[in-house]
Scaffold this motif. Structure first.
Motif, PDB file in Angstrom:
ATOM      1  N   ALA A 359       0.822  -1.210   0.000  1.00 54.13           N
ATOM      2  CA  ALA A 359       0.000   0.000   0.000  1.00 54.13           C
ATOM      3  C   ALA A 359       0.857   1.260   0.000  1.00 54.13           C
ATOM      4  O   ALA A 359       0.561   2.222  -0.717  1.00 54.13           O
ATOM      5  CB  ALA A 359      -0.935  -0.019   1.213  1.00 54.13           C
ATOM      6  N   ASP A 360       1.914   1.248   0.789  1.00 55.89           N
ATOM      7  CA  ASP A 360       2.812   2.406   0.817  1.00 55.89           C
ATOM      8  C   ASP A 360       3.454   2.632  -0.551  1.00 55.89           C
ATOM      9  O   ASP A 360       3.641   3.778  -0.981  1.00 55.89           O
ATOM     10  CB  ASP A 360       3.905   2.204   1.863  1.00 55.89           C
ATOM     11  CG  ASP A 360       3.380   2.300   3.292  1.00 55.89           C
ATOM     12  OD1 ASP A 360       2.243   2.787   3.475  1.00 55.89           O
ATOM     13  OD2 ASP A 360       4.097   1.870   4.225  1.00 55.89           O
ATOM     14  N   ALA A 361       3.800   1.537  -1.229  1.00 54.16           N
ATOM     15  CA  ALA A 361       4.402   1.662  -2.557  1.00 54.16           C
ATOM     16  C   ALA A 361       3.399   2.208  -3.563  1.00 54.16           C
ATOM     17  O   ALA A 361       3.735   3.035  -4.416  1.00 54.16           O
ATOM     18  CB  ALA A 361       4.930   0.305  -3.024  1.00 54.16           C
ATOM     19  N   VAL A 362       2.145   1.749  -3.468  1.00 51.40           N
ATOM     20  CA  VAL A 362       1.115   2.181  -4.414  1.00 51.40           C
ATOM     21  C   VAL A 362       0.842   3.678  -4.285  1.00 51.40           C
ATOM     22  O   VAL A 362       0.628   4.370  -5.280  1.00 51.40           O
ATOM     23  CB  VAL A 362      -0.177   1.364  -4.207  1.00 51.40           C
ATOM     24  CG1 VAL A 362      -1.354   1.959  -4.970  1.00 51.40           C
ATOM     25  CG2 VAL A 362       0.048  -0.086  -4.646  1.00 51.40           C
ATOM     26  N   ARG A 363       0.875   4.196  -3.051  1.00 53.57           N
ATOM     27  CA  ARG A 363       0.545   5.612  -2.854  1.00 53.57           C
ATOM     28  C   ARG A 363       1.791   6.480  -2.650  1.00 53.57           C
ATOM     29  O   ARG A 363       1.676   7.620  -2.210  1.00 53.57           O
ATOM     30  CB  ARG A 363      -0.405   5.775  -1.673  1.00 53.57           C
ATOM     31  CG  ARG A 363       0.118   5.270  -0.336  1.00 53.57           C
ATOM     32  CD  ARG A 363      -0.669   5.866   0.838  1.00 53.57           C
ATOM     33  NE  ARG A 363      -2.099   5.643   0.785  1.00 53.57           N
ATOM     34  CZ  ARG A 363      -2.756   4.728   1.513  1.00 53.57           C
ATOM     35  NH1 ARG A 363      -2.096   3.950   2.363  1.00 53.57           N
ATOM     36  NH2 ARG A 363      -4.056   4.597   1.413  1.00 53.57           N
ATOM     37  N   GLN A 364       2.978   5.984  -2.968  1.00 50.77           N
ATOM     38  CA  GLN A 364       4.204   6.755  -2.753  1.00 50.77           C
ATOM     39  C   GLN A 364       4.176   8.078  -3.523  1.00 50.77           C
ATOM     40  O   GLN A 364       3.573   8.196  -4.590  1.00 50.77           O
ATOM     41  CB  GLN A 364       5.433   5.950  -3.161  1.00 50.77           C
ATOM     42  CG  GLN A 364       5.538   5.651  -4.641  1.00 50.77           C
ATOM     43  CD  GLN A 364       6.719   4.753  -4.961  1.00 50.77           C
ATOM     44  OE1 GLN A 364       7.873   5.180  -4.877  1.00 50.77           O
ATOM     45  NE2 GLN A 364       6.439   3.497  -5.314  1.00 50.77           N
ATOM     46  N   SER A 365       4.866   9.051  -2.981  1.00 53.00           N
ATOM     47  CA  SER A 365       4.960  10.368  -3.611  1.00 53.00           C
ATOM     48  C   SER A 365       6.062  10.374  -4.663  1.00 53.00           C
ATOM     49  O   SER A 365       6.895   9.462  -4.730  1.00 53.00           O
ATOM     50  CB  SER A 365       5.267  11.427  -2.550  1.00 53.00           C
ATOM     51  OG  SER A 365       6.572  11.206  -2.007  1.00 53.00           O
ATOM     52  N   LEU A 366       6.086  11.406  -5.473  1.00 47.90           N
ATOM     53  CA  LEU A 366       7.134  11.525  -6.485  1.00 47.90           C
ATOM     54  C   LEU A 366       8.522  11.629  -5.842  1.00 47.90           C
ATOM     55  O   LEU A 366       9.465  10.972  -6.314  1.00 47.90           O
ATOM     56  CB  LEU A 366       6.857  12.726  -7.389  1.00 47.90           C
ATOM     57  CG  LEU A 366       7.703  12.811  -8.665  1.00 47.90           C
ATOM     58  CD1 LEU A 366       7.512  11.566  -9.535  1.00 47.90           C
ATOM     59  CD2 LEU A 366       7.332  14.070  -9.459  1.00 47.90           C
ATOM     60  N   PRO A 367       8.712  12.416  -4.766  1.00 44.81           N
ATOM     61  CA  PRO A 367      10.034  12.416  -4.106  1.00 44.81           C
ATOM     62  C   PRO A 367      10.443  11.030  -3.599  1.00 44.81           C
ATOM     63  O   PRO A 367      11.621  10.660  -3.674  1.00 44.81           O
ATOM     64  CB  PRO A 367       9.845  13.394  -2.947  1.00 44.81           C
ATOM     65  CG  PRO A 367       8.787  14.335  -3.418  1.00 44.81           C
ATOM     66  CD  PRO A 367       7.840  13.467  -4.208  1.00 44.81           C
ATOM     67  N   GLN A 368       9.491  10.249  -3.089  1.00 48.75           N
ATOM     68  CA  GLN A 368       9.819   8.891  -2.643  1.00 48.75           C
ATOM     69  C   GLN A 368      10.241   8.013  -3.823  1.00 48.75           C
ATOM     70  O   GLN A 368      11.160   7.203  -3.714  1.00 48.75           O
ATOM     71  CB  GLN A 368       8.620   8.269  -1.933  1.00 48.75           C
ATOM     72  CG  GLN A 368       8.322   8.868  -0.564  1.00 48.75           C
ATOM     73  CD  GLN A 368       7.031   8.350   0.027  1.00 48.75           C
ATOM     74  OE1 GLN A 368       6.013   8.227  -0.682  1.00 48.75           O
ATOM     75  NE2 GLN A 368       7.040   8.034   1.314  1.00 48.75           N
ATOM     76  N   HIS A 369       9.562   8.193  -4.955  1.00 45.09           N
ATOM     77  CA  HIS A 369       9.927   7.441  -6.163  1.00 45.09           C
ATOM     78  C   HIS A 369      11.358   7.760  -6.582  1.00 45.09           C
ATOM     79  O   HIS A 369      12.141   6.859  -6.893  1.00 45.09           O
ATOM     80  CB  HIS A 369       8.954   7.773  -7.287  1.00 45.09           C
ATOM     81  CG  HIS A 369       9.387   7.271  -8.634  1.00 45.09           C
ATOM     82  ND1 HIS A 369       9.233   5.962  -9.028  1.00 45.09           N
ATOM     83  CD2 HIS A 369       9.992   7.915  -9.667  1.00 45.09           C
ATOM     84  CE1 HIS A 369       9.721   5.815 -10.248  1.00 45.09           C
ATOM     85  NE2 HIS A 369      10.181   6.978 -10.656  1.00 45.09           N
TER      86      HIS A 369
END
Length: 494
Positions: A359-369
């Protein structure tokens, strides 16, 4: 050279290289070879359900053209007259391309995927499509359109996924070559589970345009995802890899793919590291023993084998960034209801659990990506240092060999609740992604080969990992090991 007097079954189980020799010598025609293959599919496919679509009329046209070209004295194309199937995630003109999804039941593309077009231009006779999990998103090949594919070695066990029908068709002698795809082990896992060969190329070497996912019409390549060959011989792998190598004409304009030659041409010259313990990722003892047996074989042949060398990476951190990247990609392409289902499962789960991490990966932000992308490049650099001292790394493909079917539920969230049996206990089903992800996250090539051993009734494979763009090295090692130790073994009763 193989004899044309052999039985139809023996002919269908030859390697592509051997079949090509028969075609070149006119001991069999492309049309005759196709008919042998189609008859075998009709007779044996019902027991394993690997081939799910046939286009006999178009295939016979292709075979006749191949025979006519040879009769005119034209030079043989690389795949001239060889009958083969394509994983049902690739567009093949004239055939449905469903990726096992109900919403694509009626989708029939008008043109081939880029890699399929290269295969067709190289003279192959494409006669069918092979099964896979819905959305190419499981290590079992079952969907509501075509049902369950069974392992030719043991019908109660999985063929793997997502190129499961591909590997099963090869093991059962239903096809000569196959084109698969891999982002979560989807070439390597089925090859391992079914006792055949598969090659996951370095990222970016083979076009995935025309592959599902993403949905039809999307052309941007997904990070991590690759297309590559499966076969009954490592020599056949390279034959097909050379055909599909390269991007679309548009992407390749002004660019040329150049790959380094194999580092060695003698098995004893390879510097081999073996990572074969369950300290970083789960590993069943029976499967580990099969890999140890292959290591012993190599040592007896005079190969320098180091069983303690490891790349300078943190395995846990590597797995974390792989999951973040993988499910960021998968989540972006999910229909809204499926996406919301995953997010809801994650919100209800404990921190650190697979549902929460997904779930965290699915909703990650662009900075996290972008932070994950930086971590992946750091991991890639660490692997490059490792391959300055070693030519190949041999490691498990998954924690276990082929496991029993678990298809009570087929939705993506079902993978959060399934369990795998390892050393008398159970582990989360999604631990199956750890060993493949070790390689995928760094964009490395890996050639899956049989160890020559079984665990119970099913075969055990291993992945031969090399440096980025080191395809010639991993493929040559696989070929030399095949020559020295033997290769594909026919499943009992096939």
């Amino acid at each position: 050279m193989p004899s044309s007097k052999m039985s139809a079954d023996e002919m269908c189980l030859l390697s592509a290289t051997e079949q090509k020799m028969l075609l070149a010598s006119r001991r069999i025609s492309a049309l005759e070879l196709l008919d042998l293959q189609l008859n075998r599919v009709k007779r044996l496919n019902p027991s394993c359900n690997a081939v799910v679509t046939l286009d006999e009329e178009a295939a016979r046209r292709q075979a006749r053209i191949a025979d006519e070209k040879l009769a005119r004295g034209e030079a043989m194309a690389p795949l001239h007259g060889l009958p083969m199937t394509i994983k049902d995630s690739f567009a093949v003109a004239g055939m449905a391309a469903t990726c096992g999804l109900e919403e694509l039941r009626g989708y029939r593309p008008n043109e081939d995927a880029v890699a399929v077009a290269k295969i067709r231009a190289a003279g192959a006779v494409i006669f069918g499509k092979t099964n896979l999990p819905a959305g190419a998103a499981d290590h079992q090949s079952c969907n509501t359109l075509f049902g369950l594919t069974r392992n030719p070695w043991d019908g109660e066990r999985t063929v793997g996924g997502s190129s499961g029908g591909s590997a099963a068709a090869l093991a059962a002698g239903l096809t000569t070559l196959e084109l698969g795809s891999d982002i979560g082990g989807s070439i390597r896992v089925p090859a391992h589970f079914c006792g055949v060969y598969g090659h996951k190329p370095s990222y970016g070497l083979v076009s995935t345009e025309g592959h599902i996912p993403p949905p039809p019409g999307h052309i941007a390549p997904a990070e991590l995802g690759v297309a590559g060959p499966l076969a009954r011989s490592a020599f056949d792998l390279e034959m097909l890899f050379d055909v599909v190598l390269g991007m679309s004409d548009l992407d390749a304009a002004g660019a040329e793919v150049w790959l380094p030659a194999a580092r060695h041409d003698d098995l004893r010259s390879f510097r081999v590291a073996i990572w074969n313990d369950g300290q970083a990722y789960p590993l069943d003892d029976g499967y580990a023993a099969a890999i140890d047996g292959l290591a012993d074989d190599l040592t007896r042949l005079g190969v320098a084998v180091n069983r303690t060398a490891r790349p300078p990476i943190d395995p846990a951190a590597s797995h974390d960034v792989y999951l973040q990247t993988l499910f960021g990609i998968i989540g972006a392409g999910l229909p809204p209801p499926a996406r919301e289902e995953l997010l809801a499962a994650g919100d209800a789960a404990e921190s650190g659990s697979y549902p929460r991490r997904v779930a965290d990966a699915v909703r990650q932000s662009l900075p996290q990506h972008f932070a994950a992308a930086e971590q992946r490049h750091q991991i890639y650099r660490a692997w490059r240092r490792f391959f300055a001292d070693y030519d190949v790394l041999l490691c498990p493909v998954t924690p276990t060999v082929a496991f029993p079917h678990d298809i009570e539920r087929l939705d993506l969230a079902a993978q959060f609740t399934r369990r795998l049996l390892v050393n008398g206990g159970t582990i989360p089903y999604m631990d199956n992604l750890a060993w493949p992800g070790l390689v995928t996250v760094a964009n490395l090539p890996a050639t899956a080969i049989p160890t020559g051993r079984r665990v119970g009734r099913v075969p055990a494979g291993v992945q031969v990992v090399g440096p980025y763009l080191g395809e010639r090295t991993t493929l040559r090692f696989a070929q030399l090991a095949e020559q020295a130790l033997g290769g594909f073994a026919r499943p009992p009763g096939i």
